[in-house]
Design a protein around this motif. Structure first.
Motif: not given
Ligand code: IMP
Ligand code: MG
Length: 182
Positions: A90-106, A121-131
């Motif tokens: 729902r959020m505008d992520v233009d210029g935001a630093d995103v941390m994506l969270v997922d349960d499992i990287l398969d 969508k314009g995120a400045r950076s996208v990092q990821t974390v998987a449990l």
């Protein structure tokens, strides 16, 4: 659902708690942005994200939080790379630093898609974390920036992960044993 049972606990509740505590320590430097948005991929990430944000809070991290629901096209065995957005952020992520969270990287299909989607969508950076990381099943070469545990090539449930929408509530990670395959 195929006949199955849940008996073998692979990762205990205590082990998850300890690892999440260590993980937030590893992640906090990467979460120092004043425009941090943590995005949970539904539905599997809901418990992990809840624990992560409360752990990161103790390190002074104050993210905005949003969710998106994604689903892979077709059966889990196809590797078309196509993922459907069931519910977008729902959020505008233009210029935001995103941390994506997922349960499992398969296969890597979901996170590969999600990173591209958020950068578009314009995120400045996208990092990821998987449990969990199940490297044996990787189809798309993808490495998460942060991983809780590496797991063997087994179907696992609990702590948000499901089998046919069941078992998400388990406080531990357990292996599903299909009884007709024993
Ligand atoms: P990927 O797109 O193949 O990396 O798969 C990610 C999604 O597949 C996860 O978010 C889970 O919803 C699902 N998944 C993959 N392996 C398992 C498992 O062992 N148990 C439960 N769900 C799984
Ligand atoms: Mg999922």
């Amino acid at each position: 659902m195929k006949p199955h049972h849940i008996r073998d606990i692979l990762i205990s509740e205590e082990a998850i708690e300890q690892r999440v505590d260590t993980l937030v320590g590893e992640m906090q430097a990467a979460c120092k942005s004043d425009n941090l948005v943590m995005i949970g991929i539904l539905r599997g990430s809901f418990i992990f994200l809840a624990d992560l944000v409360r752990g990161l809070y103790r390190h002074g991290v104050r993210p905005r939080i949003d969710f998106m629901t994604l689903e892979s096209y077709g059966s889990g065995t196809t590797s078309s790379g196509e993922v459907r957005v069931i519910k977008d952020i729902r959020m505008d992520v233009d210029g935001a630093d995103v941390m994506l969270v997922d349960d499992i990287l398969d296969s890597g299909r979901t996170l590969t898609f999600a990173v591209k989607h958020l950068l578009a969508k314009g995120a400045r950076s996208v990092q990821t974390v998987a449990l969990l990381d199940k490297p044996a099943q990787r189809v798309f070469p993808f490495n998460a920036d942060f991983v809780g545990f590496t797991v063997p090539d087994e179907f696992v449930v609990g702590y948000g992960l499901d089998y046919d929408s069941f078992y998400r509530e388990l406080p531990y990670i357990a292996k599903v044993t299909f009884t007709d395959a024993e």
